[in-house]
Design an enzyme around this catalytic site. Sequence first.
Site, PDB file in Angstrom:
ATOM      1  CG  ASP A  54      -1.647   1.328   1.276  1.00  0.00           C
ATOM      2  OD1 ASP A  54      -2.301   1.760   0.515  1.00  0.00           O
ATOM      3  OD2 ASP A  54      -1.794   1.910   2.114  1.00  0.00           O
ATOM      4  CB  SER A  55       0.689   4.796  -1.047  1.00  0.00           C
ATOM      5  OG  SER A  55      -1.197   4.672  -0.014  1.00  0.00           O
ATOM      6  CE1 TYR A  94       3.096   6.459  -3.258  1.00  0.00           C
ATOM      7  CE2 TYR A  94       1.944   4.354  -4.507  1.00  0.00           C
ATOM      8  CZ  TYR A  94       2.714   4.703  -4.049  1.00  0.00           C
ATOM      9  OH  TYR A  94       3.654   4.360  -3.757  1.00  0.00           O
ATOM     10  CB  CYS A 142      -2.955   0.947  -2.242  1.00  0.00           C
ATOM     11  SG  CYS A 142      -3.171   2.597  -2.614  1.00  0.00           S
ATOM     12  CD  GLU A 168      -0.429   7.564   5.169  1.00  0.00           C
ATOM     13  OE1 GLU A 168       0.652   7.657   5.534  1.00  0.00           O
ATOM     14  OE2 GLU A 168      -1.044   6.371   4.991  1.00  0.00           O
ATOM     15  CB  CYS A 205      -9.707   4.668   0.007  1.00  0.00           C
ATOM     16  SG  CYS A 205      -8.364   5.517   0.999  1.00  0.00           S
ATOM     17  CB  THR A 206      -7.036  -0.162   1.576  1.00  0.00           C
ATOM     18  OG1 THR A 206      -5.800   0.732   1.783  1.00  0.00           O
ATOM     19  CG2 THR A 206      -7.600  -0.986   0.949  1.00  0.00           C
ATOM     20  CG  HIS A 207      -5.043   5.091   3.859  1.00  0.00           C
ATOM     21  ND1 HIS A 207      -4.776   4.685   3.473  1.00  0.00           N
ATOM     22  CD2 HIS A 207      -4.726   5.364   5.242  1.00  0.00           C
ATOM     23  CE1 HIS A 207      -3.294   4.856   2.808  1.00  0.00           C
ATOM     24  NE2 HIS A 207      -3.517   5.656   4.197  1.00  0.00           N
TER      25      HIS A 207
HETATM   26  N1  DGL Z   1      -4.828   3.254   0.320  1.00  0.00           N
HETATM   27  C1  DGL Z   1      -5.181   3.778  -0.692  1.00  0.00           C
HETATM   28  C2  DGL Z   1      -6.577   3.143  -1.313  1.00  0.00           C
HETATM   29  O1  DGL Z   1      -6.621   2.307  -1.306  1.00  0.00           O
HETATM   30  C3  DGL Z   1      -4.921   4.768  -0.788  1.00  0.00           C
HETATM   31  C4  DGL Z   1      -4.287   5.896  -0.057  1.00  0.00           C
HETATM   32  C5  DGL Z   1      -3.175   7.108  -0.865  1.00  0.00           C
HETATM   33  O2  DGL Z   1      -3.802   8.195  -1.071  1.00  0.00           O
HETATM   34  O3  DGL Z   1      -2.425   7.338  -1.160  1.00  0.00           O
HETATM   35  O4  DGL Z   1      -6.727   3.340  -2.097  1.00  0.00           O
END
Ligand code: DGL
Length: 272
Positions: free
Chosen positions: A8-9, A40, A71, A156, A190-192
């Site tokens: 992941d990023s 990202y 991600c 983050e 988004c995995t966050h």
């Molecule tokens: N966790 C990432 C996703 O699922 C993105 C986070 C980022 O913007 O870097 O898209």
Amino acid sequence: MTPIGIFDSGYGGLTILNEIRRRLPEYDYIYLGDNARAPYGARSFDIVYDFTLQAVRRLFNEGCQLVILACNTASAKALRSIQQNDLPHIDPARRVLGVIIPTVEALGQLTESRHVAVVATPGTIMSRSYAIETAKLFPDVKISEVAAPMWVPLIENGEADHPGADYFVKKYCDEVLAADPDIDTLLLGCTHYPILMPKIRSYMPSHIRIVPQGSIVADSLADYLQRHPEINARCSRGGTLRFLTTEAPDKFDALASIFMNHPVKSSRITLS
Ligand code: DGL
């Protein structure tokens, strides 16, 4: 050792890693977070592709036969090129999988109203990947897509639990409801975002199901390994877990421990 690589990023892929390890604890895993260059979400197609390919190559060098892009942004912007253009040259026997297709497959089964909203990073939303893939598999499902550019930075920066985060959680939840009042399902694309789940839940009407991706991706990986015994046989099973980050390890360890619910000890790497 040939661990399964999870990329992941930043920290978001840890929500996927947790579910994958719960479902498939016997395998070895290596997690790579490109924290120094995260997020990202607003980066261009070419940059996300370059960064993701660097990470995949690194995980291959660590022995991974199978890498999961945990991600959405990388899955939307880099996965297809890596699968079609890079893997045949690097090693046609290795595999790189993303999170978008398994998620779309699950969404089509979950929604009853056939109205679904996806909230994700600007990069994922601009790619229109969810709408495009859903139209192929479930043409009767209406997808509305909302970008939430502030959610990843809040997470983050360790602000997810603080009262200031409420403003931006409510803002994008309101946009979701305004975009299509008939939704019965909201995908956290988004995995966050599962880190913000308690706040998101509090701003969404109770009849709307909020879907994180972790268990969907874990089930889909288990199914994939069963259907591909040749890949499965090449993934080692020692139950180990290693963490690599492009940021300072102490910084990664502090936040990753919150995501993982146990102490984390990472090593720093550079990608190029
Ligand atoms: N966790 C990432 C996703 O699922 C993105 C986070 C980022 O913007 O870097 O898209």
